[in-house]
Write an enzyme that holds these catalytic residues in place. Structure first.
Site, PDB file in Angstrom:
ATOM      1  N   CYS A   1       0.648  -1.140  -0.183  1.00 62.75           N
ATOM      2  CA  CYS A   1       0.029   0.041   0.229  1.00 62.75           C
ATOM      3  C   CYS A   1       0.964   1.098  -0.009  1.00 62.75           C
ATOM      4  CB  CYS A   1      -0.896   0.027   1.359  1.00 62.75           C
ATOM      5  SG  CYS A   1      -1.973   1.439   1.419  1.00 62.75           S
TER       6      CYS A   1
ATOM      7  N   CYS B   1      -0.129   4.038   2.744  1.00 63.92           N
ATOM      8  CA  CYS B   1       0.290   3.502   3.921  1.00 63.92           C
ATOM      9  C   CYS B   1       2.039   3.567   4.218  1.00 63.92           C
ATOM     10  CB  CYS B   1      -0.117   2.219   4.298  1.00 63.92           C
ATOM     11  SG  CYS B   1      -1.859   2.138   4.325  1.00 63.92           S
TER      12      CYS B   1
END
Length: 154
Positions: free
Chosen positions: A114, A117
């Site tokens: 991700c 993230c």
């Protein structure tokens, strides 16, 4: 050789190494890897706080990486404006330290791929006073554990 070296770092302390390794193993979900790491962590006397944070990081990042990777990949502003409505209270008050929890979260973010993230937790790690070397070692541990699971499957 790589797996034998996850416990050595010039930057991460023992709690950080174990936290990253356990969070990674919980996220990866391979029973053999998890059993081996849990046994080693128990033998090493890892604190309850590290265990709890590692589990929380795996759970929260399991949720967050799906949600925020979707937002990034769909690429529509309209989704970015919608409230996430995901509860992440543990991130604000971890049992160990904010820096340690950020390292654990970074490991899971990398394993999940991700981008949002990864960038957020890298910035959080640096904000907490750690360095790119700390980030690098956390990512290295996650990568070694993922590679170890691939080796177990061969």
């Amino acid at each position: 050789l790589n797996l034998g070296n996850i416990g050595s770092s010039d930057y991460l302390d023992a709690d950080q190494i174990w936290g990253v390794a356990l969070a990674s193993a919980y996220h990866i979900g391979d029973a053999k890897l998890l059993a081996a790491l849990v046994a080693d962590a128990k033998a090493a006397g890892v604190s309850e706080a590290v265990w709890e944070d590692a589990k929380a990081a795996a759970v929260l990042m399991g949720m967050n990486t799906i949600y925020y990777r979707f937002r990034h990949l769909v690429g529509k502003e309209s989704y970015a404006k919608k409230p996430a409505r995901l509860r992440m209270t543990w991130m604000a008050k971890p049992k160990t330290s904010k820096a340690n929890f950020e390292l654990m979260s970074m490991a899971v973010a990398v394993l999940a791929g991700c981008e949002m993230c990864i960038k957020t937790h890298e910035a959080g790690i640096v904000k907490e006073g750690l360095t790119e070397d700390h980030v690098h070692d956390a990512v290295r541990i996650a990568a070694i554990l993922q590679g170890s699971v691939a080796a177990l499957r061969i």
